[in-house]
Design an enzyme around this catalytic site. Structure first.
Site, PDB file in Angstrom:
ATOM      1  CG  ASP A  65      -1.862   1.110   1.339  1.00 23.80           C
ATOM      2  OD1 ASP A  65      -1.593   2.191   0.778  1.00 23.80           O
ATOM      3  OD2 ASP A  65      -2.909   0.930   1.987  1.00 23.80           O
ATOM      4  CB  VAL A  66       1.568   3.920  -2.526  1.00 24.44           C
ATOM      5  CG1 VAL A  66       1.988   3.007  -3.668  1.00 24.44           C
ATOM      6  CG2 VAL A  66       0.163   4.471  -2.745  1.00 24.44           C
ATOM      7  CG  ASN A  93      -1.333   4.310 -12.758  1.00 29.32           C
ATOM      8  OD1 ASN A  93      -1.974   4.971 -13.587  1.00 29.32           O
ATOM      9  ND2 ASN A  93      -1.762   3.132 -12.323  1.00 29.32           N
ATOM     10  CB  SER A 143      -7.114  13.772 -13.828  1.00 36.71           C
ATOM     11  OG  SER A 143      -8.482  14.071 -13.918  1.00 36.71           O
ATOM     12  CE1 TYR A 156      -8.955  10.753  -9.446  1.00 41.72           C
ATOM     13  CE2 TYR A 156      -9.694  12.400 -11.016  1.00 41.72           C
ATOM     14  CZ  TYR A 156      -9.080  11.193 -10.752  1.00 41.72           C
ATOM     15  OH  TYR A 156      -8.577  10.440 -11.782  1.00 41.72           O
ATOM     16  CE  LYS A 160      -5.483  11.605 -10.652  1.00 40.58           C
ATOM     17  NZ  LYS A 160      -4.385  10.621 -10.653  1.00 40.58           N
TER      18      LYS A 160
END
Ligand code: NAD
Length: 253
Positions: A65-66, A93, A143, A156, A160
């Site tokens: 898990d990053v 990513n 994105s 989000y 991004k």
């Protein structure tokens, strides 16, 4: 152009976070086909195990898990061991979507989305850049929300949009170390995340297609081949920029 195959990624050792599905898997396949050794990271061993045969013999799975404490340094170190040398390409990513109106977006939603996209990518980039040795590439998966305003995606969009600032800052700082840093801004590409984002919302799907000049969703390989180009000698003078791959969605009327 020097005596190289311009679009070859032979000799590259690549770590792709969230590489077992969707766009990450497509990038893994395309980079492997261009000659790279590829380490795909994700949280689910069974997803990565299913991905490996689709990528090829120089593919390796790296579960983790990053966002976990200490994960970035450990993942970069282990990826180098699996790939047979320090990684020279990092693709940030891994991502999670969160579609909610502002009033319903909780602190924990916001912090979680920022933590996965921004915090983890920061720590991974710091860990990976230290070992790239004069010929590195870092890619951020941005994105359309990095470029245009959309409702119900405040967390989000914040994450991004941060990628564009990180791309420019790191490109400018790391050029002296021979590391190029760029972002890809996918339009609407067929993937598990897109299906989740559009579930039960046919009006949103129709609106997206109506504003996309090419009139269709993208194919994950459209992102894969862009990643190959950005990691290859053909892009050796390209750094600090964002490449929309979107069928014209960001410029369409
Ligand atoms: P996806 O859901 O298939 O991919 C996301 C991957 O990240 C999954 O494999 C998921 O398990 C992994 N992941 C999430 N949190 C993680 C964590 N904490 N640690 C490790 N792995 C984790 O969806 P996708 O569309 O392939 O998305 C890939 C990237 O592209 C994301 O960053 C997404 O925001 C971006 N993107 C996608 C689209 C699109 O239309 N599909 C458009 C713009 C941007």
């Amino acid at each position: 152009m020097p005596d190289v195959t311009p679009f070859s990624c032979a000799g590259r050792r690549v770590l792709i976070t969230g590489g077992g599905t969707g766009l990450g898997l497509a990038m893994a396949r395309c980079l492997h086909a261009a000659g790279a050794t590829v380490v795909v990271n994700g949280r689910r061993a069974e997803v990565l195990d299913a991905a490996l045969p689709q990528i090829g013999p120089r593919a390796h799975a790296l579960v983790g898990d990053v966002t976990a404490p200490g994960a970035a340094d450990a993942l970069v170190r282990r990826a180098g061991e699996l790939a047979g040398g320090a990684i020279t390409v990092l693709i940030n990513n891994a991502g999670v979507h969160c579609k909610k109106p502002l009033a319903e977006t909780t602190d924990s939603d916001f912090d979680g989305v920022l933590g996965t996209h921004v915090g983890a990518a920061f720590r991974l980039s710091r860990a990976a850049a230290a070992g790239m040795g004069g010929d590195g590439v870092i890619l951020f998966m941005a994105s359309m929300t990095s470029l245009i305003g959309m409702p119900k995606v405040v967390a989000y969009s914040a994450a991004k949009s941060a990628y564009l600032g990180m791309t420019r800052a790191l490109a400018s700082e790391l050029a002296a170390d021979g590391i190029r840093v760029n972002a890809i801004a996918p339009g609407w590409i067929e993937s598990p995340m897109l299906r989740q984002a559009l579930a039960g919302d046919p009006a949103r799907q129709a609106k997206i297609l109506a504003r996309t000049p090419m009139g269709r969703f993208g194919d994950p390989d459209d992102i894969g081949t862009t990643a190959v180009w950005l990691c290859s000698p053909a892009a050796r003078f390209i750094t600090g920029t964002v490449i929309p791959v979107d069928g014209g969605a960001s410029i369409g009327f």
